[in-house]
Design an enzyme around this catalytic site. Structure first.
Site, mmCIF file in Angstrom:
data_model
loop_
_atom_site.group_PDB
_atom_site.id
_atom_site.type_symbol
_atom_site.label_atom_id
_atom_site.label_comp_id
_atom_site.label_asym_id
_atom_site.label_seq_id
_atom_site.Cartn_x
_atom_site.Cartn_y
_atom_site.Cartn_z
ATOM 1 N N GLU A 287 0.798 -1.231 0.000
ATOM 2 C CA GLU A 287 0.000 0.000 0.000
ATOM 3 C C GLU A 287 0.829 1.278 0.000
ATOM 4 O O GLU A 287 0.467 2.239 0.675
ATOM 5 C CB GLU A 287 -0.930 -0.031 1.219
ATOM 6 C CG GLU A 287 -0.233 0.042 2.600
ATOM 7 C CD GLU A 287 0.089 -1.328 3.197
ATOM 8 O OE1 GLU A 287 0.214 -2.294 2.427
ATOM 9 O OE2 GLU A 287 0.207 -1.414 4.432
ATOM 10 N N HIS A 311 -8.103 -3.666 -1.426
ATOM 11 C CA HIS A 311 -7.383 -3.783 -0.151
ATOM 12 C C HIS A 311 -6.346 -2.659 -0.010
ATOM 13 O O HIS A 311 -6.305 -1.961 1.009
ATOM 14 C CB HIS A 311 -6.706 -5.153 -0.052
ATOM 15 C CG HIS A 311 -5.997 -5.350 1.254
ATOM 16 N ND1 HIS A 311 -6.618 -5.893 2.357
ATOM 17 C CD2 HIS A 311 -4.732 -5.043 1.650
ATOM 18 C CE1 HIS A 311 -5.762 -5.917 3.370
ATOM 19 N NE2 HIS A 311 -4.608 -5.408 2.967
ATOM 20 N N GLU A 312 -5.536 -2.482 -1.058
ATOM 21 C CA GLU A 312 -4.483 -1.453 -0.967
ATOM 22 C C GLU A 312 -5.097 -0.055 -0.902
ATOM 23 O O GLU A 312 -4.601 0.818 -0.204
ATOM 24 C CB GLU A 312 -3.509 -1.563 -2.148
ATOM 25 C CG GLU A 312 -2.915 -2.962 -2.380
ATOM 26 C CD GLU A 312 -2.395 -3.648 -1.119
ATOM 27 O OE1 GLU A 312 -2.015 -2.951 -0.165
ATOM 28 O OE2 GLU A 312 -2.394 -4.893 -1.084
ATOM 29 N N HIS A 315 -6.209 0.826 2.565
ATOM 30 C CA HIS A 315 -5.106 1.268 3.427
ATOM 31 C C HIS A 315 -4.926 2.791 3.388
ATOM 32 O O HIS A 315 -4.301 3.361 4.289
ATOM 33 C CB HIS A 315 -3.795 0.609 2.992
ATOM 34 C CG HIS A 315 -3.515 -0.705 3.657
ATOM 35 N ND1 HIS A 315 -3.416 -0.840 5.021
ATOM 36 C CD2 HIS A 315 -3.301 -1.942 3.145
ATOM 37 C CE1 HIS A 315 -3.142 -2.118 5.321
ATOM 38 N NE2 HIS A 315 -3.082 -2.798 4.197
ATOM 39 N N GLU A 334 -4.200 -4.182 9.525
ATOM 40 C CA GLU A 334 -4.719 -5.136 8.543
ATOM 41 C C GLU A 334 -6.150 -5.586 8.810
ATOM 42 O O GLU A 334 -6.895 -5.875 7.877
ATOM 43 C CB GLU A 334 -3.775 -6.338 8.441
ATOM 44 C CG GLU A 334 -2.388 -5.978 7.921
ATOM 45 C CD GLU A 334 -2.401 -5.329 6.539
ATOM 46 O OE1 GLU A 334 -3.434 -5.360 5.857
ATOM 47 O OE2 GLU A 334 -1.353 -4.764 6.156
ATOM 48 N N ASP A 391 8.895 -10.829 9.817
ATOM 49 C CA ASP A 391 8.745 -11.610 8.578
ATOM 50 C C ASP A 391 8.501 -13.098 8.887
ATOM 51 O O ASP A 391 7.845 -13.793 8.115
ATOM 52 C CB ASP A 391 9.989 -11.482 7.695
ATOM 53 C CG ASP A 391 10.082 -10.109 7.036
ATOM 54 O OD1 ASP A 391 9.056 -9.399 7.004
ATOM 55 O OD2 ASP A 391 11.165 -9.746 6.565
ATOM 56 N N TYR A 399 -5.126 -10.106 9.596
ATOM 57 C CA TYR A 399 -6.103 -9.721 8.575
ATOM 58 C C TYR A 399 -7.473 -10.326 8.898
ATOM 59 O O TYR A 399 -8.467 -9.621 9.039
ATOM 60 C CB TYR A 399 -5.683 -10.251 7.194
ATOM 61 C CG TYR A 399 -4.398 -9.705 6.642
ATOM 62 C CD1 TYR A 399 -4.406 -8.811 5.579
ATOM 63 C CD2 TYR A 399 -3.161 -10.092 7.152
ATOM 64 C CE1 TYR A 399 -3.227 -8.323 5.035
ATOM 65 C CE2 TYR A 399 -1.977 -9.603 6.616
ATOM 66 C CZ TYR A 399 -2.020 -8.727 5.565
ATOM 67 O OH TYR A 399 -0.858 -8.231 5.033
HETATM 68 ZN ZN LIG Z 1 -2.869 -4.831 3.976
#
Ligand SMILES: [Zn+2]
Length: 510
Positions: A287, A311-312, A315, A334, A391, A399
């Site tokens: 995003e 979705h992006e 954001h 998220e 990560d 999410y």
């Molecule tokens: Zn996202």
């Protein structure tokens, strides 16, 4: 040292950086960027100041006015997650709120992927792009690499003339390099003298909206674009087939932005451009404000890539304007974004599509529960990430569990009326408070009850909040029309004082 974020050396007692002015020379043969940057702090500071770095060579730190060197030290060995701690020392007279750093990246900088020509679509030119989330901005330039810090920046990118650059920032100009511009005369390893070589060009960018460092982004390659809307271009490598397919896939973007604005308020980042990256991009989308990065796998020819774009885009409100303080609260970014994404998909592609996406998400969440069954910490919304690489624990939990939490709240509030019949209450204190919320949430199935109430009571205590809720703000034309019509029909039944109050509310907001 008082840590602010388990993934950063930033000290909460130090002032945060508010602006960075970068001069960057891209050396493709060595997969290296040589940089010089001016850092501005929120207030003058004296003594040590902590910054994050990873895989960077730090050459010099200088006082901006005198160019005299400032002492600094680097931790002798890297922390496996946070990288190298850069501690610089500002003079004790508390007069300095800015400093210069010269540095070079390394080919192993974790935010950068350098692609040789065979790894690209066009096979002719090299390409480089960033992915800074969650904690990789520190491998491009030293910084307080925590979302708690929000920075504005300007950047001069010096690149080979046959290439062009885009950033998650406003593009000011593409032009020939100017000798000594920015901080280019301080560049290390002789690259200051190469700045103006005739094979080079400068791309000039400015980002005057503050962003967390993980939203810093650029890409450099042989790029082309197509206009697909009044504030949207789709960029990709300048390969005809890729550009055409991308433009077709994302033709509905402006409609999506408009639906997002109806739901969540004005889009505040001016441009909503899209960059389709070469196939190695490791995520579905990122995003980056003003310039969303996308995998080419979302171009399927059937507009289903719209979900990733939704979705992006979501954001732009949740995550980019309001950001989690650190990665332990990643679900705030998220979970809210997944909820907002599905509201946009519902408006653009219909309820059935949104429901299908909820089902797919629920299945993914169940798979993640199985993955983390021996480490339940990472099935929580708010996690403890002390000593944990973000990560390594990236998953769909923030999410989809975040979405489920918010969706449950939504359903419980609508169920409230079914159970307690608040909108039909004989107690006007309860009823008017509920109807006010219904108007502000645009729950149109209660507008009939709003009209009935405005026509059956004349008490100003109840008229004032309901008429105000209907007419205040923007993006509520339908509510304004309703208010004017109801007032015209009910006016004669109101006392003259109440008529005056409603008219003054209209005068203020209409
Ligand atoms: Zn996202």
């Amino acid at each position: 040292m008082v840590p602010l974020d388990p993934h950063s050396f930033t000290d909460s007692t130090h002032p945060l950086t508010t602006h960075i002015s970068l001069s960057l020379y891209f050396d493709f043969p060595s997969s290296t960027i040589h940089g010089a940057a001016l850092f501005t702090l929120s207030s003058p500071h004296s003594g040590p100041l902590s910054l994050d770095t990873r895989s960077l060579s730090i050459h010099q730190i200088l006082s901006p006015s005198t160019l005299s060197p400032l002492p600094f030290s680097l931790s002798p060995s890297p922390d496996p997650i946070k990288g190298i701690h850069l501690s610089l020392s500002l003079p004790n007279d508390n007069t300095l709120s800015s400093f210069l750093i010269t540095f070079s990246t390394s080919p192993s900088s974790s935010a950068l992927q350098w692609l040789s020509p065979p790894q690209t679509f066009n096979k002719k030119h090299p390409f480089v792009y960033t992915q800074c989330q969650s904690i990789h901005a520190r491998s491009i330039f030293p910084c307080q690499d925590t979302p708690a810090a929000r920075i504005r920046y300007s950047a001069l990118l010096n690149v080979p003339r046959e290439l062009s650059a885009i950033m998650s920032a406003r593009h000011v100009d593409r032009r020939l390099p100017v000798s000594g511009e920015g901080y280019s005369n301080l560049l290390p390893n002789g690259f200051n003298s190469l700045w103006c070589s005739e094979t080079r060009v400068v791309e000039d960018f400015d980002m005057n909206q503050p962003i967390p460092p993980y939203l810093f982004a650029f890409a450099v390659g042989e790029l082309g674009f197509r206009e697909v809307g009044p504030r949207t271009r789709v960029y990709s490598e300048a390969v005809e087939g890729v550009l055409e397919a991308a433009a077709k896939e994302f033709a509905g973007t402006e409609e999506m932005i408009r639906q997002g604005e109806k739901l969540f308020g004005d889009y505040e980042w001016e441009r909503f451009d899209l960059l389709v990256l070469p196939p190695s991009f490791p995520f579905g989308g990122m995003e980056n404000p003003r310039m969303v990065f996308l995998t080419p796998t979302v171009i399927k020819g059937d507009a289903s890539g719209a979900q990733v774009v939704a979705h992006e885009l979501a954001h732009s409100w949740t995550g980019n304007l309001i950001t989690n303080k650190n990665n332990e609260h990643f679900w705030l970014n998220e979970g809210f974004t997944t909820y907002a994404e599905r509201r946009i998909v519902e408006a653009v592609q219909g309820e059935d599509r949104a429901v299908l996406n909820i089902g797919i998400g629920w299945r993914g969440l169940n798979e993640e529960m199985e993955r983390f069954k021996d480490n339940l910490e990472f099935t929580k919304l708010k996690t403890n990430q002390e000593g944990v690489d973000p990560d390594d624990v990236y998953s769909e939990v923030p999410y989809e569990k975040g979405f489920q939490f918010l969706w449950r709240i939504e359903r419980q509030v609508l169920a409230l009326d079914a159970r307690y019949r608040l909108s039909e209450s004989k107690d006007y204190e309860v009823k008017v408070a509920f109807l006010q919320l219904a108007i502000l949430s645009k729950c149109k199935n209660f507008y009939g009850e709003v009209e009935n109430t405005l026509k059956e009571v004349g008490r100003m205590k109840y008229l004032r909040p309901l008429y105000t809720a209907l007419v205040q703000g923007t993006e509520n034309e339908e509510e304004k029309i309703l208010a004017k019509r109801v007032f015209a029909e009910a006016r004669e039944c109101y006392h003259p004082i109440a008529q005056g109050v409603v008219e003054s509310i209209f005068a203020k907001h209409l």
